[in-house]
Design an enzyme around this catalytic site. Structure first.
Site, PDB file in Angstrom:
ATOM      1  N   SER A   1     -10.741   4.443   9.449  1.00 50.75           N
ATOM      2  CA  SER A   1     -10.794   4.387  10.909  1.00 50.75           C
ATOM      3  C   SER A   1     -11.582   5.542  11.499  1.00 50.75           C
ATOM      4  O   SER A   1     -12.176   5.421  12.576  1.00 50.75           O
ATOM      5  CB  SER A   1      -9.373   4.397  11.500  1.00 50.75           C
ATOM      6  OG  SER A   1      -8.676   3.226  11.178  1.00 50.75           O
TER       7      SER A   1
ATOM      8  N   ASP B   1       0.811  -1.217   0.000  1.00 48.72           N
ATOM      9  CA  ASP B   1       0.000   0.000   0.000  1.00 48.72           C
ATOM     10  C   ASP B   1       0.848   1.273   0.000  1.00 48.72           C
ATOM     11  O   ASP B   1       1.965   1.304   0.524  1.00 48.72           O
ATOM     12  CB  ASP B   1      -0.895  -0.009   1.242  1.00 48.72           C
ATOM     13  CG  ASP B   1      -2.104   0.897   1.103  1.00 48.72           C
ATOM     14  OD1 ASP B   1      -2.689   0.947   0.003  1.00 48.72           O
ATOM     15  OD2 ASP B   1      -2.469   1.543   2.096  1.00 48.72           O
ATOM     16  N   HIS B   2       0.296   2.326  -0.601  1.00 51.67           N
ATOM     17  CA  HIS B   2       0.883   3.669  -0.582  1.00 51.67           C
ATOM     18  C   HIS B   2       2.356   3.669  -0.992  1.00 51.67           C
ATOM     19  O   HIS B   2       3.220   4.188  -0.280  1.00 51.67           O
ATOM     20  CB  HIS B   2       0.724   4.300   0.804  1.00 51.67           C
ATOM     21  CG  HIS B   2      -0.635   4.877   1.042  1.00 51.67           C
ATOM     22  ND1 HIS B   2      -1.119   5.949   0.326  1.00 51.67           N
ATOM     23  CD2 HIS B   2      -1.603   4.536   1.916  1.00 51.67           C
ATOM     24  CE1 HIS B   2      -2.336   6.245   0.748  1.00 51.67           C
ATOM     25  NE2 HIS B   2      -2.658   5.385   1.701  1.00 51.67           N
TER      26      HIS B   2
ATOM     27  N   THR C   1      -5.410   2.904  11.567  1.00 52.40           N
ATOM     28  CA  THR C   1      -5.294   3.578  12.862  1.00 52.40           C
ATOM     29  C   THR C   1      -6.132   2.902  13.943  1.00 52.40           C
ATOM     30  O   THR C   1      -5.698   2.792  15.104  1.00 52.40           O
ATOM     31  CB  THR C   1      -5.691   5.056  12.726  1.00 52.40           C
ATOM     32  OG1 THR C   1      -4.834   5.674  11.755  1.00 52.40           O
ATOM     33  CG2 THR C   1      -5.550   5.790  14.041  1.00 52.40           C
TER      34      THR C   1
ATOM     35  N   HIS D   1      -6.620  10.171   6.659  1.00 53.70           N
ATOM     36  CA  HIS D   1      -5.746   9.215   7.327  1.00 53.70           C
ATOM     37  C   HIS D   1      -5.492   9.631   8.779  1.00 53.70           C
ATOM     38  O   HIS D   1      -5.553  10.805   9.133  1.00 53.70           O
ATOM     39  CB  HIS D   1      -4.393   9.130   6.610  1.00 53.70           C
ATOM     40  CG  HIS D   1      -4.463   8.550   5.245  1.00 53.70           C
ATOM     41  ND1 HIS D   1      -4.433   9.321   4.104  1.00 53.70           N
ATOM     42  CD2 HIS D   1      -4.557   7.261   4.809  1.00 53.70           C
ATOM     43  CE1 HIS D   1      -4.495   8.537   3.033  1.00 53.70           C
ATOM     44  NE2 HIS D   1      -4.574   7.287   3.441  1.00 53.70           N
TER      45      HIS D   1
ATOM     46  N   ASN E   1      -9.979   0.554   3.628  1.00 52.47           N
ATOM     47  CA  ASN E   1      -8.677   0.487   4.277  1.00 52.47           C
ATOM     48  C   ASN E   1      -8.760   0.952   5.723  1.00 52.47           C
ATOM     49  O   ASN E   1      -9.279   2.034   6.003  1.00 52.47           O
ATOM     50  CB  ASN E   1      -7.673   1.374   3.540  1.00 52.47           C
ATOM     51  CG  ASN E   1      -7.216   0.790   2.227  1.00 52.47           C
ATOM     52  OD1 ASN E   1      -7.850  -0.102   1.675  1.00 52.47           O
ATOM     53  ND2 ASN E   1      -6.108   1.291   1.719  1.00 52.47           N
TER      54      ASN E   1
ATOM     55  N   HIS F   1      -9.835   5.213   1.757  1.00 52.38           N
ATOM     56  CA  HIS F   1      -8.731   5.294   2.708  1.00 52.38           C
ATOM     57  C   HIS F   1      -9.180   6.107   3.916  1.00 52.38           C
ATOM     58  O   HIS F   1     -10.126   6.881   3.853  1.00 52.38           O
ATOM     59  CB  HIS F   1      -7.518   5.943   2.058  1.00 52.38           C
ATOM     60  CG  HIS F   1      -6.806   5.050   1.089  1.00 52.38           C
ATOM     61  ND1 HIS F   1      -5.451   4.794   1.159  1.00 52.38           N
ATOM     62  CD2 HIS F   1      -7.255   4.350   0.018  1.00 52.38           C
ATOM     63  CE1 HIS F   1      -5.103   3.982   0.185  1.00 52.38           C
ATOM     64  NE2 HIS F   1      -6.187   3.700  -0.528  1.00 52.38           N
ATOM     65  N   GLY F   2      -8.479   5.944   5.040  1.00 52.31           N
ATOM     66  CA  GLY F   2      -8.831   6.697   6.236  1.00 52.31           C
ATOM     67  C   GLY F   2     -10.132   6.254   6.875  1.00 52.31           C
ATOM     68  O   GLY F   2     -10.818   7.046   7.524  1.00 52.31           O
TER      69      GLY F   2
END
Length: 281
Positions: free
Chosen positions: A213, A84-85, A235, A182, A232, A210-211
């Site tokens: 959480s 990832d990333h 955290t 994120h 995804n 993404h992000g």
């Protein structure tokens, strides 16, 4: 069970109009906890390792990947490996030999034309190796390379531009900016569900959030219903992991790290099992 590919898991979730969760792995205990939670929930799972996690392991991509393959072999659910990333082209080129079936080519911080050009080049090479490719368009925020806020004007993904980007690059999945960020430690993000629905209509490949959480459970479920497929999460697991370690260390003066790591692994499993009920209903 033997590893499956990320493309298989994402395609199956898309066909069933549900989500598939991808959880960030930093240590072996993360991976063991993630798989234990997935087995408990009876859901497939994507183990993903970020470029930052590879850097944490002194830049060595193969040892952790080998451990994750072994964990997957012992699992009672389908598991895939995703890198990832990735901003480093050299790391992209090391992904196939390490056993990853998919890579996120992260050029999202670059101007559109540079993002499209670099992503297209890496996508062609990765496809030749049999790997699926995810890319990002827009600014999710919360990373050092994405200093803008997820709510700043003009940072969210435009459906028309997204369709053009996918056509120009040939990517297999697209991470979109729709209000998440994120590294959020509280579930307060509010997503633009109408934008997600518009992106789903405009873009012929699965959407990635993404992000996640920082997204409330009900909003996350609504986002999946609106068109998000791959979710995804990182955290939230780190909060569970480090919280359990702190509590275990505070309760004992032992120098043996195993009690605290055992608690961390169990906390990760609990978090994963709960999240999978939301994501992969």
């Amino acid at each position: 069970m033997p590893l499956v590919t990320t493309a298989e898991l994402v395609r199956d979730a898309a066909d069933r109009r549900t989500g598939v969760a991808a959880f960030n792995v930093i240590t072996l205990e993360h991976a063991e906890g993630i798989v234990a939670g997935a087995v408990r929930a009876a859901r497939p799972v994507i183990l993903q390792v970020s470029q930052n996690a590879v850097r944490f392991h002194d830049g060595a991509i193969r040892p952790l990947a080998a451990a994750l393959r072994a964990v997957a072999d012992e699992a009672g659910v389908d598991v895939s490996l995703h890198l990832d990333h990735v901003e480093d082209v050299d790391l992209v080129r090391r992904a196939p030999d390490a056993g990853y079936s998919s890579v996120m080519v992260d050029a999202g911080a670059l101007p559109y034309s540079d993002n499209a050009s670099l992503t297209a080049e890496q996508t062609r090479w990765l496809h030749e190796q049999g790997l699926a490719v995810e890319a990002e368009l827009g600014y999710v925020g919360g990373k050092d390379s994405q200093p803008q806020s997820a709510h700043a004007p003009g940072v969210r993904t435009d459906p028309e531009q997204a369709a053009a980007f996918v056509a120009a690059t040939g990517v297999d999945a697209l991470a979109v900016a729709v209000g998440s960020s994120h590294a959020m430690t509280s579930q307060t993000a509010q997503l633009d569900l109408d934008l997600i629905a518009s992106l789903r209509e405009a873009v012929p490949v699965p959407l990635v959030l993404h992000g996640s959480s920082g997204v409330p459970d009900d909003v996350l479920r609504a986002a999946i219903e609106a068109g998000v497929v791959k979710v995804n999460i990182g955290t939230a697991l780190n909060i569970a992991y480090t919280g359990a370690v702190r509590e275990a260390l505070a309760a004992s003066e032992t120098v043996d790290p195993r009690p605290s790591l055992t608690a961390a692994r169990a906390a990760v499993a609990d978090a994963v099992a709960q999240l999978l009920v939301v994501v992969a209903a």
